[in-house]
Scaffold this active site. Sequence first.
Site, PDB file in Angstrom:
ATOM      1  N   PRO A 116       0.772  -1.246   0.000  1.00  0.00           N
ATOM      2  CA  PRO A 116       0.000   0.000   0.000  1.00  0.00           C
ATOM      3  C   PRO A 116       0.805   1.300   0.000  1.00  0.00           C
ATOM      4  O   PRO A 116       0.774   2.081   0.956  1.00  0.00           O
ATOM      5  CB  PRO A 116      -0.844  -0.130   1.266  1.00  0.00           C
ATOM      6  CG  PRO A 116       0.002  -0.949   2.183  1.00  0.00           C
ATOM      7  CD  PRO A 116       0.712  -1.935   1.290  1.00  0.00           C
ATOM      8  N   CYS A 117       1.474   1.582  -1.099  1.00  0.00           N
ATOM      9  CA  CYS A 117       2.209   2.841  -1.218  1.00  0.00           C
ATOM     10  C   CYS A 117       1.261   4.039  -1.275  1.00  0.00           C
ATOM     11  O   CYS A 117       1.691   5.173  -1.025  1.00  0.00           O
ATOM     12  CB  CYS A 117       3.128   2.817  -2.427  1.00  0.00           C
ATOM     13  SG  CYS A 117       2.315   2.390  -3.973  1.00  0.00           S
TER      14      CYS A 117
END
Length: 149
Positions: free
Chosen positions: A118-119
């Site tokens: 989850p950047c």
Amino acid sequence: MATDQGLVRLAFETEGVDQVLATLAHTVSPRILRAPARTEQVARELDEFFAGRRRTFDVPLDLRLSEHFGLTVRRHLLTIPYGRTESYAEVAREVGNPKAVRAVGTACARNPIPVVVPCHRVLRSDGSLGGYRGGPDAKRLLLDLEAAA
């Protein structure tokens, strides 16, 4: 796209899926193009995520496209909880290199498995979005989805 080891790449349509596949066929294996059954689990989990029924992913990951500092950053991204965000500076501190704020941004920008790794949960210190492989609208959609839960 997935290998025997797990999900190796998740691409947005805006990236040019044919180009992504061609690059993977060259860098990972041409067999990646002939193994659609390997992506069934991640497709199901993504559907559940976007329907609000999943907060974490169980699909195995193949992190071979992540190296050195990028790998360290992406492993940290996996620890940022659903619905929470960190700044690029906070991530740099958490991975033990507080001066590497730009390198964190680069690692996020080059993340081969967005959404699952989850950047999108990493923002600028002023709270603005920063860049995202899927574009600012996709990043906003993901953050809004997680905030609504």
